[in-house]
Design a protein around this motif. Structure first.
Motif, PDB file in Angstrom:
ATOM      1  N   ILE A   1      -1.524 -41.924 -28.071  1.00 33.31           N
ATOM      2  CA  ILE A   1      -0.202 -41.592 -28.604  1.00 33.31           C
ATOM      3  C   ILE A   1       0.647 -42.855 -28.644  1.00 33.31           C
ATOM      4  O   ILE A   1       0.748 -43.579 -27.649  1.00 33.31           O
ATOM      5  CB  ILE A   1       0.489 -40.526 -27.727  1.00 33.31           C
ATOM      6  N   MET A   2       1.237 -43.110 -29.791  1.00 33.49           N
ATOM      7  CA  MET A   2       2.171 -44.234 -29.911  1.00 33.49           C
ATOM      8  C   MET A   2       3.544 -43.763 -29.429  1.00 33.49           C
ATOM      9  O   MET A   2       4.072 -42.775 -29.942  1.00 33.49           O
ATOM     10  CB  MET A   2       2.261 -44.722 -31.353  1.00 33.49           C
ATOM     11  N   ARG A   3       4.091 -44.446 -28.449  1.00 36.25           N
ATOM     12  CA  ARG A   3       5.395 -44.073 -27.883  1.00 36.25           C
ATOM     13  C   ARG A   3       6.450 -43.956 -28.968  1.00 36.25           C
ATOM     14  O   ARG A   3       7.302 -43.049 -28.921  1.00 36.25           O
ATOM     15  CB  ARG A   3       5.800 -45.120 -26.829  1.00 36.25           C
ATOM     16  N   SER A   4       6.393 -44.813 -29.960  1.00 32.33           N
ATOM     17  CA  SER A   4       7.409 -44.816 -31.032  1.00 32.33           C
ATOM     18  C   SER A   4       7.304 -43.583 -31.930  1.00 32.33           C
ATOM     19  O   SER A   4       8.255 -43.251 -32.645  1.00 32.33           O
ATOM     20  CB  SER A   4       7.273 -46.083 -31.886  1.00 32.33           C
ATOM     21  N   ASP A   5       6.161 -42.899 -31.883  1.00 31.19           N
ATOM     22  CA  ASP A   5       5.990 -41.705 -32.714  1.00 31.19           C
ATOM     23  C   ASP A   5       6.561 -40.447 -32.056  1.00 31.19           C
ATOM     24  O   ASP A   5       6.738 -39.422 -32.714  1.00 31.19           O
ATOM     25  CB  ASP A   5       4.502 -41.472 -33.007  1.00 31.19           C
ATOM     26  N   VAL A   6       6.835 -40.515 -30.754  1.00 26.59           N
ATOM     27  CA  VAL A   6       7.365 -39.347 -30.029  1.00 26.59           C
ATOM     28  C   VAL A   6       8.859 -39.215 -30.313  1.00 26.59           C
ATOM     29  O   VAL A   6       9.638 -40.135 -30.067  1.00 26.59           O
ATOM     30  CB  VAL A   6       7.136 -39.481 -28.514  1.00 26.59           C
ATOM     31  N   LYS A   7       9.263 -38.073 -30.828  1.00 25.93           N
ATOM     32  CA  LYS A   7      10.670 -37.832 -31.146  1.00 25.93           C
ATOM     33  C   LYS A   7      11.384 -37.331 -29.881  1.00 25.93           C
ATOM     34  O   LYS A   7      11.559 -36.137 -29.663  1.00 25.93           O
ATOM     35  CB  LYS A   7      10.788 -36.836 -32.302  1.00 25.93           C
ATOM     36  N   VAL A   8      11.769 -38.307 -29.059  1.00 28.32           N
ATOM     37  CA  VAL A   8      12.373 -38.008 -27.766  1.00 28.32           C
ATOM     38  C   VAL A   8      13.791 -37.477 -27.966  1.00 28.32           C
ATOM     39  O   VAL A   8      14.593 -38.068 -28.707  1.00 28.32           O
ATOM     40  CB  VAL A   8      12.393 -39.271 -26.879  1.00 28.32           C
ATOM     41  N   LEU A   9      14.119 -36.386 -27.299  1.00 28.58           N
ATOM     42  CA  LEU A   9      15.456 -35.799 -27.412  1.00 28.58           C
ATOM     43  C   LEU A   9      16.478 -36.611 -26.611  1.00 28.58           C
ATOM     44  O   LEU A   9      16.136 -37.212 -25.580  1.00 28.58           O
ATOM     45  CB  LEU A   9      15.442 -34.352 -26.917  1.00 28.58           C
ATOM     46  N   PRO A  10      17.744 -36.620 -27.049  1.00 29.29           N
ATOM     47  CA  PRO A  10      18.789 -37.410 -26.377  1.00 29.29           C
ATOM     48  C   PRO A  10      18.954 -37.102 -24.890  1.00 29.29           C
ATOM     49  O   PRO A  10      19.264 -37.984 -24.110  1.00 29.29           O
ATOM     50  CB  PRO A  10      20.056 -37.047 -27.155  1.00 29.29           C
ATOM     51  N   ILE A  11      18.714 -35.844 -24.491  1.00 30.64           N
ATOM     52  CA  ILE A  11      18.889 -35.489 -23.078  1.00 30.64           C
ATOM     53  C   ILE A  11      17.942 -36.289 -22.193  1.00 30.64           C
ATOM     54  O   ILE A  11      18.292 -36.675 -21.075  1.00 30.64           O
ATOM     55  CB  ILE A  11      18.699 -33.962 -22.855  1.00 30.64           C
ATOM     56  N   PHE A  12      16.752 -36.593 -22.701  1.00 28.97           N
ATOM     57  CA  PHE A  12      15.784 -37.343 -21.893  1.00 28.97           C
ATOM     58  C   PHE A  12      16.155 -38.826 -21.827  1.00 28.97           C
ATOM     59  O   PHE A  12      15.951 -39.470 -20.787  1.00 28.97           O
ATOM     60  CB  PHE A  12      14.382 -37.158 -22.459  1.00 28.97           C
ATOM     61  N   THR A  13      16.701 -39.352 -22.907  1.00 32.29           N
ATOM     62  CA  THR A  13      17.175 -40.740 -22.898  1.00 32.29           C
ATOM     63  C   THR A  13      18.307 -40.908 -21.895  1.00 32.29           C
ATOM     64  O   THR A  13      18.333 -41.864 -21.110  1.00 32.29           O
ATOM     65  CB  THR A  13      17.649 -41.151 -24.305  1.00 32.29           C
ATOM     66  N   LEU A  14      19.237 -39.949 -21.901  1.00 27.18           N
ATOM     67  CA  LEU A  14      20.364 -39.985 -20.967  1.00 27.18           C
ATOM     68  C   LEU A  14      19.878 -39.819 -19.528  1.00 27.18           C
ATOM     69  O   LEU A  14      20.327 -40.526 -18.621  1.00 27.18           O
ATOM     70  CB  LEU A  14      21.359 -38.884 -21.327  1.00 27.18           C
ATOM     71  N   LEU A  15      18.961 -38.917 -19.314  1.00 28.60           N
ATOM     72  CA  LEU A  15      18.408 -38.658 -17.987  1.00 28.60           C
ATOM     73  C   LEU A  15      17.703 -39.894 -17.433  1.00 28.60           C
ATOM     74  O   LEU A  15      17.898 -40.271 -16.266  1.00 28.60           O
ATOM     75  CB  LEU A  15      17.437 -37.482 -18.069  1.00 28.60           C
ATOM     76  N   GLN A  16      16.901 -40.535 -18.266  1.00 32.47           N
ATOM     77  CA  GLN A  16      16.165 -41.721 -17.826  1.00 32.47           C
ATOM     78  C   GLN A  16      17.115 -42.860 -17.464  1.00 32.47           C
ATOM     79  O   GLN A  16      16.936 -43.530 -16.442  1.00 32.47           O
ATOM     80  CB  GLN A  16      15.198 -42.178 -18.919  1.00 32.47           C
ATOM     81  N   LYS A  17      18.133 -43.056 -18.287  1.00 32.37           N
ATOM     82  CA  LYS A  17      19.091 -44.135 -18.048  1.00 32.37           C
ATOM     83  C   LYS A  17      19.900 -43.882 -16.788  1.00 32.37           C
ATOM     84  O   LYS A  17      20.044 -44.768 -15.937  1.00 32.37           O
ATOM     85  CB  LYS A  17      20.019 -44.278 -19.258  1.00 32.37           C
ATOM     86  N   LYS A  18      20.429 -42.670 -16.662  1.00 26.34           N
ATOM     87  CA  LYS A  18      21.299 -42.367 -15.529  1.00 26.34           C
ATOM     88  C   LYS A  18      20.520 -42.353 -14.212  1.00 26.34           C
ATOM     89  O   LYS A  18      21.030 -42.768 -13.162  1.00 26.34           O
ATOM     90  CB  LYS A  18      21.997 -41.022 -15.730  1.00 26.34           C
ATOM     91  N   GLY A  19      19.272 -41.892 -14.260  1.00 32.15           N
ATOM     92  CA  GLY A  19      18.477 -41.801 -13.047  1.00 32.15           C
ATOM     93  C   GLY A  19      17.638 -43.025 -12.767  1.00 32.15           C
ATOM     94  O   GLY A  19      16.952 -43.078 -11.740  1.00 32.15           O
ATOM     95  N   ASN A  20      17.679 -43.994 -13.694  1.00 31.49           N
ATOM     96  CA  ASN A  20      16.849 -45.200 -13.564  1.00 31.49           C
ATOM     97  C   ASN A  20      15.394 -44.805 -13.307  1.00 31.49           C
ATOM     98  O   ASN A  20      14.741 -45.288 -12.370  1.00 31.49           O
ATOM     99  CB  ASN A  20      17.373 -46.100 -12.434  1.00 31.49           C
ATOM    100  N   ILE A  21      14.890 -43.914 -14.149  1.00 29.19           N
ATOM    101  CA  ILE A  21      13.544 -43.353 -13.994  1.00 29.19           C
ATOM    102  C   ILE A  21      12.570 -44.140 -14.871  1.00 29.19           C
ATOM    103  O   ILE A  21      12.879 -44.457 -16.024  1.00 29.19           O
ATOM    104  CB  ILE A  21      13.533 -41.865 -14.391  1.00 29.19           C
ATOM    105  N   SER A  22      11.412 -44.442 -14.351  1.00 27.91           N
ATOM    106  CA  SER A  22      10.414 -45.194 -15.108  1.00 27.91           C
ATOM    107  C   SER A  22       9.913 -44.371 -16.287  1.00 27.91           C
ATOM    108  O   SER A  22       9.938 -43.137 -16.268  1.00 27.91           O
ATOM    109  CB  SER A  22       9.238 -45.580 -14.216  1.00 27.91           C
TER     110      SER A  22
END
Length: 345
Positions: free
Chosen positions: A271-292
C-alpha cells in the motif's frame, strides 16, 4: 404488569417498573426492523422465521461485539441516539466479511440506573443500525446494576447471526499476486481506539462543542461520535456480481492486524501511504498526540473501514458497483508475494 412491583427491590436500587416502561417505549423502534412490522418483545426468547429460499447449503455465521469507551463521548454529550448504530455495525460488518447476510440482532445494555427514555433512545439507535443492515432486532436485555456502576453509566454490546450459502463463502485461497485491494471509506474513528482518543484529547475536560478548523468547522464531539459505517448492503450487492477474494473489517489493530486476516500465507499487500485517503480527524489526532505513523496505522482505520480484494480485471466493475451503492471506493494496494502482511510504503 400492574401487580409486578417490589418496593424492597426498588430500595436496593432496581426499579423493575422502569424496565417495563423502557420496553414499551422501545417497541416502536423494534417494529421498524421486523419483517411484519411487529415488535414482539418481552418474551423469553427472540423468534425469527428462517427463509432459506435460494440457499442450497446454508451456513450460519455469528458475531458479537460492543462499543467500548466511545460510550464515554455519548455520555459527555448526553447524546444516545446513534451509539446503537455502532453496536450493530461492529457485529454485522464482521459477518459480512465471510459473505454472510445478517438475519437478526440482539442487544445487551447494563446500566447504573434504568432511565426508560434514555434506554429507549439507545435502542432506537440499535434499531436504526438494524434497518441499515437489513436485519431484525428480535430481542435484548437491559440490566440495572446499582452500586456496580454510576447511575449515569451504561455499557452496550450486541450479537448477530447471519447466513451464507457454503459455496459463496469468501474464499481467500483464490487470491494471487497482482490482485487489487479496494478501500471502502470509513465515516470516522468508528468504534476502536477510543481509550487513546480520550487520552489525547482529554475529552472529559476539553471543548467538545465548538467548531474545529482542522475538522472542517465541525465540533470535536460530533466528529468523534459519528456512527460506524455499515457496509452490509453495498457488500451484498458486490458479492452478488463480483468474485471477491478477501474482505477485512478494519477495527482495533488497524491495517497491520486486520488486513492480513483476509490474505493467505505467503502473500501480502503493498500500500502506498499517499494513496490512503486519511480523514482529518486522524491527522489532528496524530499531531496532537505526537503518535508515530506506525502506531496510527496499527490502532485506527485511518479512513478505511473495510477492504476487499478482487482480480485486477474486476476492479473497475467492483468500484462502479460500490459507488452505485453510495460508497466512494478506490484502489488502495496490490497483492504481492510477501510474508510480512501489510507493506506500507
Amino acid at each position: 404488569m400492574e401487580k409486578s412491583f417490589s418496593e424492597s427491590y426498588k430500595q436496593a436500587g432496581v426499579d423493575i417498573t422502569a424496565g417495563y416502561k423502557a420496553v414499551e417505549l422501545m417497541k416502536k423502534h423494534v417494529a421498524r426492523t421486523m419483517p411484519e412490522g411487529k415488535a414482539d418483545i418481552g418474551g423469553f426468547g427472540g423468534l425469527f422465521p428462517l427463509d432459506m429460499a435460494g440457499i442450497k447449503n446454508p451456513v450460519l455465521v455469528s458475531g458479537t461485539d460492543g462499543v467500548g469507551t466511545k460510550l464515554k463521548i455519548a455520555m459527555l454529550l448526553n447524546k444516545h441516539d446513534t451509539i446503537g448504530i455502532d453496536c450493530v455495525a461492529m457485529c454485522v460488518n464482521d459477518v459480512i466479511c465471510c459473505g454472510a447476510k445478517p438475519l437478526f440482532f440482539l442487544d445487551y445494555i447494563a446500566c447504573g440506573k434504568n432511565v426508560p427514555e434514555k434506554i429507549a433512545e439507545i435502542v432506537g439507535g440499535v434499531a436504526e443500525g438494524c434497518v441499515r443492515a437489513g436485519c431484525a432486532l428480535i430481542g435484548g436485555e437491559t440490566a440495572e446494576h446499582p452500586q456496580m456502576m454510576p447511575d449515569d453509566d451504561y455499557d452496550l454490546a450486541g450479537f448477530t447471526v447471519g447466513v451464507v450459502d457454503r459455496d459463496k463463502i469468501v474464499d481467500q485461497t483464490a487470491m494471487k499476486e497482482g490482485d487489487i485491494m479496494i478501500a471502502l471509506p470509513s465515516s470516522g474513528v468508528h468504534s476502536n481506539g477510543f481509550s487513546l482518543v480520550r487520552k489525547v484529547f482529554d475529552v472529559e475536560h476539553c471543548d467538545l462543542l465548538s467548531p474545529v478548523p482542522e475538522l472542517g468547522g465541525k465540533p470535536l464531539g460530533e466528529t468523534l461520535l459519528a456512527p460506524t459505517e455499515i457496509y452490509v448492503k453495498p457488500m451484498l450487492a458486490l458479492l452478488n456480481e463480483v468474485a471477491v477474494k478477501g474482505v477485512s473489517h478494519i477495527t482495533g489493530g488497524g491495517f497491520y492486524e486486520n488486513m492480513p486476516r483476509s490474505i493467505p500465507k505467503g502473500l501480502g499487500v503493498k500500500i502506498m501511504r499517499s494513496d490512503v485517503k486519511v480523514l482529518p480527524i486522524f491527522t489532528l489526532l496524530q499531531k496532537k498526540g505526537n503518535i508515530s505513523e506506525h502506531d496510527m496505522f496499527n490502532t485506527f482505520n485511518m479512513g478505511v473501514g473495510m477492504s476487499v480484494v478482487v482480480a485486477k480485471e474486476d476492479v473497475e466493475k467492483a468500484i462502479a458497483l460500490l459507488k452505485a451503492q453510495g460508497v466512494n471506493a478506490y484502489p488502495i494496494g496490490e497483492i504481492i508475494k510477501s510474508g510480512d502482511g501489510v507493506v506500507l510504503c
